[in-house]
Design a protein around this motif. Structure first.
Motif, mmCIF file in Angstrom:
data_model
loop_
_atom_site.group_PDB
_atom_site.id
_atom_site.type_symbol
_atom_site.label_atom_id
_atom_site.label_comp_id
_atom_site.label_asym_id
_atom_site.label_seq_id
_atom_site.Cartn_x
_atom_site.Cartn_y
_atom_site.Cartn_z
ATOM 1 N N VAL B 203 22.533 73.350 63.680
ATOM 2 C CA VAL B 203 22.960 72.344 64.678
ATOM 3 C C VAL B 203 22.065 71.741 65.574
ATOM 4 O O VAL B 203 22.169 70.726 65.987
ATOM 5 C CB VAL B 203 24.102 73.184 65.630
ATOM 6 N N ARG B 208 23.987 65.612 60.978
ATOM 7 C CA ARG B 208 25.198 65.969 60.171
ATOM 8 C C ARG B 208 24.881 67.313 59.513
ATOM 9 O O ARG B 208 23.715 67.594 59.063
ATOM 10 C CB ARG B 208 25.676 65.114 59.231
ATOM 11 N N ILE B 223 30.130 67.964 58.733
ATOM 12 C CA ILE B 223 30.327 68.053 60.362
ATOM 13 C C ILE B 223 29.285 67.163 60.831
ATOM 14 O O ILE B 223 27.991 67.543 60.735
ATOM 15 C CB ILE B 223 30.455 69.355 60.843
ATOM 16 N N SER B 224 29.651 65.911 61.741
ATOM 17 C CA SER B 224 28.765 65.193 62.375
ATOM 18 C C SER B 224 28.132 65.927 63.694
ATOM 19 O O SER B 224 29.311 66.341 64.482
ATOM 20 C CB SER B 224 29.218 63.723 62.717
ATOM 21 N N ILE B 225 27.145 66.176 63.948
ATOM 22 C CA ILE B 225 26.831 66.798 65.528
ATOM 23 C C ILE B 225 26.324 65.648 66.471
ATOM 24 O O ILE B 225 25.378 65.093 66.252
ATOM 25 C CB ILE B 225 25.366 67.592 65.233
ATOM 26 N N ASP B 226 27.304 65.578 67.106
ATOM 27 C CA ASP B 226 27.260 64.569 68.234
ATOM 28 C C ASP B 226 26.684 65.070 69.320
ATOM 29 O O ASP B 226 27.389 65.329 70.516
ATOM 30 C CB ASP B 226 28.516 63.962 68.458
ATOM 31 N N ARG B 241 29.122 71.708 74.140
ATOM 32 C CA ARG B 241 29.456 71.112 72.842
ATOM 33 C C ARG B 241 28.562 71.787 71.700
ATOM 34 O O ARG B 241 29.059 72.097 70.888
ATOM 35 C CB ARG B 241 28.951 69.427 72.975
ATOM 36 N N TYR B 242 27.409 72.100 71.938
ATOM 37 C CA TYR B 242 26.549 72.871 71.058
ATOM 38 C C TYR B 242 27.077 74.264 70.624
ATOM 39 O O TYR B 242 27.004 74.458 69.590
ATOM 40 C CB TYR B 242 25.139 72.845 71.955
ATOM 41 N N ASP B 244 30.031 75.054 70.793
ATOM 42 C CA ASP B 244 31.286 74.893 70.216
ATOM 43 C C ASP B 244 31.040 74.468 68.768
ATOM 44 O O ASP B 244 31.536 74.971 67.633
ATOM 45 C CB ASP B 244 32.336 73.702 70.685
ATOM 46 N N TYR B 245 29.985 73.780 68.538
ATOM 47 C CA TYR B 245 29.520 73.519 67.068
ATOM 48 C C TYR B 245 29.253 74.492 66.397
ATOM 49 O O TYR B 245 29.698 74.747 65.184
ATOM 50 C CB TYR B 245 28.230 72.505 66.986
ATOM 51 N N ILE B 249 31.255 76.267 63.094
ATOM 52 C CA ILE B 249 30.943 76.092 62.021
ATOM 53 C C ILE B 249 30.643 77.661 61.707
ATOM 54 O O ILE B 249 30.933 77.864 60.195
ATOM 55 C CB ILE B 249 29.235 75.687 61.824
#
Lengths: 260, 261
Positions: B203, B208, B223-226, B241-242, B244-245, B249
């Motif tokens: 991440v 991605r 998964i795109s890491i925006d 957000r980090y 959550d990713y 995952i």
């Protein structure tokens, strides 16, 4: 005493002296005519080493040994390296090598003499055979153990397979190849002497066995000492060369692990 | 050309012969497209075939079915357009740090003076100036991997293929190398395919993340890491957000059905 005994060079010196003393005593106590005291044998050394003819003989022996050894390396290293990288090549050579390895090469001398005579060619060929097998074997083991990803790294740089054999596999396997060369060097010396024992014409072995025939035991033992010293000097010289060539692989104890 | 597909993996599968003569299906029907300049991680448990997939893109291993194209060319073998960095470092032990880094340049026929200059620049870039004449055995794991990265970057591959590059390193060293890798990547934005089993690593680094599952290996989800770049670890760790990713995952990887042997 304890401190002196740990100085470099002192322990082997003590071992040599102890051997000579034991030899001297054994010879004097046992009184066998075939076993002269160390002092008598060593007394022959100046005479042998100042006689131009025996020096020429020793030089001729060493020349044959060097040629046989060099030719063996040229043939054996590529064969061993290819065996290590190709199962087909290994399957082809392996049974052949395993059947030749246990045959004492000097025992082939009489047969080879029928083909090539008693001159340099026969003796050099026997030395060549004696050296080849351990060098092939160790080159094979060294080549087989080369990490695949080192080869992949080179392949990614655009290096093709034949170039990789000599530019990657050879240096990577060099420490193991040199182990084989060291064994080969000892075998070269052994086959050199035995070939001259069988084909009496010239050389170190010729001096030794002629003296034996004439019951000049002092000279026989002096020659054994000469051969022993030759072996020691060659080994020391080889170790120097080895450290120079593969110092990068020598184990060190001051590696810093776990820090960037 | 900026967003054209740099790597196109098309329906790749790989079957290995086992010693019993049976086929082991390591990868099945993998398709993945990586854009020019994109940083994509392949994330999965050990034994899911993620490294094998990387070796197929590298041309070191041939796929059983399917094909891979790189920059429009079908992959048939290794080439200097794809630079590998392995977990095992795979340095040339008989070469010094400088000798390792310039090896690919010498191989490519770059003039000696120029090769040395570029190698020294790269050694400086991976923070190893002063170690030019050291042999690999004299270096720590982290330093070895820095050398391996410099050696690969030296010959300017379009794509970096990184095979769990920081997997053999301790946590502290791994973190430092991740930061340094991102710094280096920000300069020229090479295409990177990065294999790892670390969720936070994937991440933190990637645009991605392709999550793989085991037996047979397939891509479960991409998964795109925006998250904004350039990324700073301290800021990111506090970013919701980090987190959550990472959690999302990890859940994806914890699928109980995947636990069965």
């Amino acid at each position: 005493m304890g401190r002196v005994a740990t100085l470099p060079g002192v322990p082997p010196l003590i071992a040599c002296l102890a051997l000579l003393v034991a030899w001297e005593f054994a010879a004097r106590v046992l009184g066998i005519s075939g076993l002269p005291p160390a002092s008598d044998a060593l007394a022959q050394l100046p005479a042998i080493l100042s006689d131009p003819e025996s020096l020429l003989n020793i030089a001729a022996s060493l020349k044959r040994m060097a040629i046989g050894f060099a030719l063996a390396l040229v043939a054996a290293v590529p064969i061993g390296l290819m065996m290590g990288r190709s199962r087909t090549v290994a399957a082809f050579f392996n049974p052949l090598l395993m059947s030749i390895y246990p045959v004492p090469k000097a025992a082939l001398m009489p047969i080879i003499m029928l083909w090539l005579g008693i001159g340099d060619a026969s003796k050099t060929l026997v030395i060549f055979l004696g050296v080849s097998l351990p060098v092939i074997y160790h080159s094979y083991q060294g080549s087989r153990a080369v990490e695949e990803k080192i080869l992949w790294s080179a392949a990614a740089m655009g290096m093709r397979a034949p170039a990789r054999l000599f530019r990657i596999v050879l240096p990577a396997a060099l420490p193991e190849i040199l182990v084989g060369c060291r064994t080969g060097l000892v075998l070269a010396l052994i086959t050199m002497v035995t070939s001259e024992m069988i084909a009496r014409q010239a050389g170190v072995g010729n001096i030794l066995f002629n003296a034996l025939d004439m019951a000049q035991y002092d000279t026989v033992y002096a020659m054994i000492v000469v051969i022993g010293v030759l072996g020691y000097v060659l080994d020391v010289a080889f170790e120097r060369l080895r450290l120079h060539l593969v110092g990068w692989a020598a184990p060190t104890h001051d590696i810093v692990v776990g820090t960037t | 050309m900026a967003h054209a597909a740099m790597i196109e993996i098309d329906s790749v599968s790989k079957t290995f012969e086992t010693k019993q003569g049976k086929g082991h299906l390591a990868l099945t029907d993998i398709s993945l497209s990586v854009k020019d300049g994109e940083f994509v991680s392949i994330l999965g448990p050990s034994g899911c075939g993620k490294s094998t997939l990387l070796y197929i893109v590298g041309g070191f291993v041939a796929p059983t079915t399917g094909s891979t194209t790189v920059n429009g060319h079908l992959v048939t073998g290794p080439g200097p357009d794809r630079g590998p960095v392995f977990q095992e470092f795979a340095l040339f032990p008989w070469k010094t740090v400088l000798g390792n880094v310039r090896y690919g340049l010498d191989q490519a026929g770059v003039p000696a003076a120029e090769a040395e200059k570029r190698a020294r620049e790269l050694i400086a870039m991976v923070h190893l100036s002063g170690y030019e004449s050291f042999y690999p055995k004299e270096l720590s794991g982290g330093m070895k991997q820095r050398v391996a990265l410099a050696r690969t970057l030296a010959y300017r591959p379009n794509i970096l293929l990184m095979d769990e590059p920081f997997g053999a390193l301790d946590a502290h060293t791994r973190t430092r190398l991740q930061n340094d890798l991102l710094d280096i990547w920000e300069r020229d934005r090479k295409t990177v395919l990065f294999v790892t089993h670390g969720v936070d690593e994937a991440v933190f680094l990637s645009d991605r993340v392709a999550v793989m599952t085991r037996s047979p290996g397939r891509i479960k989800e991409t998964i795109s890491i925006d998250l904004p770049r350039p990324r700073d670890r301290a800021t990111l760790l506090l970013d919701r957000r980090y987190q959550d990713y990472v959690v999302g995952i990890e859940r994806l990887m914890e699928d109980p059905q995947e636990e069965a042997p």
